[in-house]
Design a protein around this motif. Structure first.
Motif, PDB file in Angstrom:
ATOM      1  N   GLN A 168       0.859  -1.181   0.000  1.00 22.80           N
ATOM      2  CA  GLN A 168       0.000   0.000   0.000  1.00 22.80           C
ATOM      3  C   GLN A 168       0.895   1.231   0.000  1.00 22.80           C
ATOM      4  N   GLU A 169       0.525   2.229  -0.816  1.00 23.56           N
ATOM      5  CA  GLU A 169       1.241   3.499  -0.783  1.00 23.56           C
ATOM      6  C   GLU A 169       0.802   4.255   0.471  1.00 23.56           C
ATOM      7  N   GLU A 170       1.749   4.537   1.345  1.00 24.22           N
ATOM      8  CA  GLU A 170       1.402   5.312   2.530  1.00 24.22           C
ATOM      9  C   GLU A 170       0.834   6.659   2.113  1.00 24.22           C
ATOM     10  N   ARG A 171      -0.303   7.018   2.695  1.00 24.19           N
ATOM     11  CA  ARG A 171      -0.979   8.266   2.340  1.00 24.19           C
ATOM     12  C   ARG A 171      -0.724   9.320   3.407  1.00 24.19           C
ATOM     13  N   GLY A 172      -0.250  10.488   2.965  1.00 23.36           N
ATOM     14  CA  GLY A 172       0.008  11.570   3.894  1.00 23.36           C
ATOM     15  C   GLY A 172      -1.248  12.337   4.239  1.00 23.36           C
ATOM     16  N   ALA A 173      -1.121  13.289   5.134  1.00 24.20           N
ATOM     17  CA  ALA A 173      -2.259  14.115   5.534  1.00 24.20           C
ATOM     18  C   ALA A 173      -2.805  14.923   4.369  1.00 24.20           C
ATOM     19  N   ASP A 174      -1.974  15.142   3.336  1.00 22.96           N
ATOM     20  CA  ASP A 174      -2.411  15.880   2.148  1.00 22.96           C
ATOM     21  C   ASP A 174      -3.054  14.981   1.110  1.00 22.96           C
ATOM     22  N   TRP A 189     -10.844   2.638   2.854  1.00 23.77           N
ATOM     23  CA  TRP A 189      -9.703   3.104   2.089  1.00 23.77           C
ATOM     24  C   TRP A 189     -10.041   4.297   1.196  1.00 23.77           C
ATOM     25  N   ASP A 190      -9.078   5.140   1.030  1.00 25.51           N
ATOM     26  CA  ASP A 190      -8.945   6.030  -0.123  1.00 25.51           C
ATOM     27  C   ASP A 190      -7.466   5.986  -0.469  1.00 25.51           C
ATOM     28  N   ASP A 191      -7.038   4.813  -0.949  1.00 26.84           N
ATOM     29  CA  ASP A 191      -5.618   4.487  -0.987  1.00 26.84           C
ATOM     30  C   ASP A 191      -5.231   3.783  -2.280  1.00 26.84           C
ATOM     31  N   CYS A 192      -3.946   3.916  -2.587  1.00 23.97           N
ATOM     32  CA  CYS A 192      -3.375   3.289  -3.774  1.00 23.97           C
ATOM     33  C   CYS A 192      -2.583   2.059  -3.360  1.00 23.97           C
ATOM     34  N   PHE A 193      -2.742   0.995  -4.132  1.00 23.60           N
ATOM     35  CA  PHE A 193      -2.079  -0.273  -3.852  1.00 23.60           C
ATOM     36  C   PHE A 193      -1.270  -0.703  -5.075  1.00 23.60           C
ATOM     37  N   GLY A 194      -0.154  -1.393  -4.794  1.00 26.60           N
ATOM     38  CA  GLY A 194       0.658  -1.938  -5.869  1.00 26.60           C
ATOM     39  C   GLY A 194       0.365  -3.403  -6.088  1.00 26.60           C
ATOM     40  N   MET A 195       0.130  -3.764  -7.350  1.00 19.04           N
ATOM     41  CA  MET A 195      -0.111  -5.159  -7.730  1.00 19.04           C
ATOM     42  C   MET A 195       0.790  -5.448  -8.934  1.00 19.04           C
ATOM     43  N   PRO A 196       2.078  -5.763  -8.699  1.00 17.19           N
ATOM     44  CA  PRO A 196       3.041  -5.861  -9.798  1.00 17.19           C
ATOM     45  C   PRO A 196       2.737  -6.954 -10.810  1.00 17.19           C
ATOM     46  N   ASP A 197       1.921  -7.925 -10.456  1.00 11.86           N
ATOM     47  CA  ASP A 197       1.527  -8.965 -11.411  1.00 11.86           C
ATOM     48  C   ASP A 197       0.248  -8.593 -12.159  1.00 11.86           C
ATOM     49  N   GLY A 198      -0.237  -7.372 -11.952  1.00 11.09           N
ATOM     50  CA  GLY A 198      -1.460  -6.917 -12.600  1.00 11.09           C
ATOM     51  C   GLY A 198      -2.595  -6.775 -11.607  1.00 11.09           C
ATOM     52  N   VAL A 199      -3.451  -5.806 -11.849  1.00 12.34           N
ATOM     53  CA  VAL A 199      -4.604  -5.575 -10.983  1.00 12.34           C
ATOM     54  C   VAL A 199      -5.541  -6.774 -11.044  1.00 12.34           C
ATOM     55  N   ASP A 200      -5.979  -7.207  -9.872  1.00  9.46           N
ATOM     56  CA  ASP A 200      -6.913  -8.336  -9.779  1.00  9.46           C
ATOM     57  C   ASP A 200      -7.716  -8.141  -8.496  1.00  9.46           C
ATOM     58  N   VAL A 201      -8.922  -7.604  -8.634  1.00  7.22           N
ATOM     59  CA  VAL A 201      -9.782  -7.280  -7.495  1.00  7.22           C
ATOM     60  C   VAL A 201     -11.158  -7.863  -7.761  1.00  7.22           C
ATOM     61  N   THR A 202     -11.749  -8.475  -6.741  1.00  2.38           N
ATOM     62  CA  THR A 202     -13.084  -9.051  -6.888  1.00  2.38           C
ATOM     63  C   THR A 202     -14.062  -8.360  -5.941  1.00  2.38           C
ATOM     64  N   LEU A 203     -15.185  -7.916  -6.495  1.00  2.61           N
ATOM     65  CA  LEU A 203     -16.301  -7.417  -5.702  1.00  2.61           C
ATOM     66  C   LEU A 203     -17.350  -8.530  -5.616  1.00  2.61           C
ATOM     67  N   ARG A 204     -17.767  -8.833  -4.396  1.00  7.77           N
ATOM     68  CA  ARG A 204     -18.789  -9.866  -4.199  1.00  7.77           C
ATOM     69  C   ARG A 204     -19.991  -9.268  -3.484  1.00  7.77           C
ATOM     70  N   TRP A 205     -21.124  -9.326  -4.121  1.00  2.00           N
ATOM     71  CA  TRP A 205     -22.388  -9.015  -3.473  1.00  2.00           C
ATOM     72  C   TRP A 205     -22.986 -10.358  -3.044  1.00  2.00           C
ATOM     73  N   PRO A 206     -22.953 -10.703  -1.763  1.00  2.00           N
ATOM     74  CA  PRO A 206     -23.361 -12.045  -1.328  1.00  2.00           C
ATOM     75  C   PRO A 206     -24.746 -12.428  -1.833  1.00  2.00           C
ATOM     76  N   ASP A 207     -24.820 -13.650  -2.313  1.00  2.29           N
ATOM     77  CA  ASP A 207     -26.081 -14.221  -2.806  1.00  2.29           C
ATOM     78  C   ASP A 207     -26.633 -13.464  -4.007  1.00  2.29           C
ATOM     79  N   ALA A 208     -25.755 -12.764  -4.747  1.00  2.00           N
ATOM     80  CA  ALA A 208     -26.234 -12.024  -5.911  1.00  2.00           C
ATOM     81  C   ALA A 208     -25.253 -12.122  -7.073  1.00  2.00           C
ATOM     82  N   LEU A 209     -24.038 -11.545  -6.907  1.00  2.00           N
ATOM     83  CA  LEU A 209     -23.166 -11.354  -8.056  1.00  2.00           C
ATOM     84  C   LEU A 209     -21.712 -11.285  -7.603  1.00  2.00           C
ATOM     85  N   GLU A 210     -20.830 -11.745  -8.482  1.00  2.00           N
ATOM     86  CA  GLU A 210     -19.387 -11.588  -8.287  1.00  2.00           C
ATOM     87  C   GLU A 210     -18.821 -10.912  -9.531  1.00  2.00           C
TER      88      GLU A 210
END
Length: 267
Positions: A168-174, A189-210
């Motif tokens: 995670q990129e440390e976020r300053g007060a600014d 979060w309102d933060d930036c993350f490093g994923m050197p193998d490529g972005v891969d994020v999953t949103l799961r709405w339980p019992d509905a959608l992934e």
């Protein structure tokens, strides 16, 4: 494909439907899967392209060689999310499942060039691609997307975010990265993350959608501090990256980025 009197373009594939508004920043105003809307509605929301920079620029200023440029300040003391979301784009091609849009870089951006966005819808996926090219001088640039996904789809259960960033990129007060990489911290979060193998994020709405968001880009900002929506933003560099990690667009090396969203029902 349909185009209505407000110049929006609607693509359909199976039970999926996406609407793009090129006149208002080429943002996706709607993504519906079997009639269920996934994107927060409103002029500021949907999913908009961030170009020619992503996130905040420190006090709106960036350097290219010996030249210092000032962008309009629109987020506290900083300039945020580029200028592409504030201009009209031109529809270059559109059919039932895909469309291509462009606009020419202009004031207040100090360099001439062209931005192209492609939107392609399939029954189980949506692919967005963006390119930035110069008409002359080389310049630093970034590109990415800022989707506002509804936190709740009406199923009674909020979305869950799943990902395994390397840091995670440390976020300053600014609200800018300090330059320090830290172990990923718990949200919100309102933060930036490093994923050197490529972005891969999953949103799961339980019992509905992934919904899985992937990209060859190595940076993602996650923003979930609002009750109504969560944002997963694949981008070509970190906030303030025009200053800290400039990626030059040259006549022989345009900036290119893409992201693919795939989904499956879990009801």
């Amino acid at each position: 494909m349909s185009e209505n009197l407000t110049h929006t373009v609607t693509l359909t594939a199976g039970g999926a439907e996406v609407t793009v508004d090129p006149v208002h920043g080429c943002r996706l105003t709607s993504l519906r899967l079997d009639g269920t809307e996934l994107l927060r509605q409103g002029d500021r929301y949907g999913c908009f392209p961030m170009v020619p920079w992503c996130g905040r620029i420190d006090h709106g200023r960036f350097r290219n060689g010996g030249d210092v440029h000032q962008m309009p300040v629109n987020s506290g003391p900083h300039a945020i999310h580029g200028t592409g979301r504030d201009v009209a784009w031109t529809t270059r091609r559109a059919d039932e499942r895909s469309a291509v849009f462009t606009y020419d870089l202009a004031d207040p951006w100090p360099y001439s060039g062209k931005v192209t966005q492609m939107v392609e819808l399939n029954p189980g996926s949506l692919t967005l691609a963006m390119g930035v090219e110069t008409y002359g001088d080389s310049f630093p640039a970034q590109a990415g997307w800022h989707p506002w996904f509804l936190r709740n789809l009406g199923t009674g259960k909020d979305a869950e975010i799943g990902f395994s960033p390397a840091w995670q990129e440390e976020r300053g007060a600014d609200h800018l990265p300090t330059g320090r990489r830290i172990d990923p911290q718990p949200g919100p979060w309102d933060d930036c993350f490093g994923m050197p193998d490529g972005v891969d994020v999953t949103l799961r709405w339980p019992d509905a959608l992934e919904l899985r968001i992937t990209s060859r880009a190595e940076w993602v900002v996650v923003y979930d501090e609002q009750a109504e929506a969560v944002c997963v933003e694949p981008q070509s560099g970190p906030p303030n990256g025009l200053n800290t990690q400039p990626r030059l667009v040259t006549p022989i090396d345009p900036l290119e980025i893409s992201t693919t969203w795939t989904w499956r029902t879990t009801a």
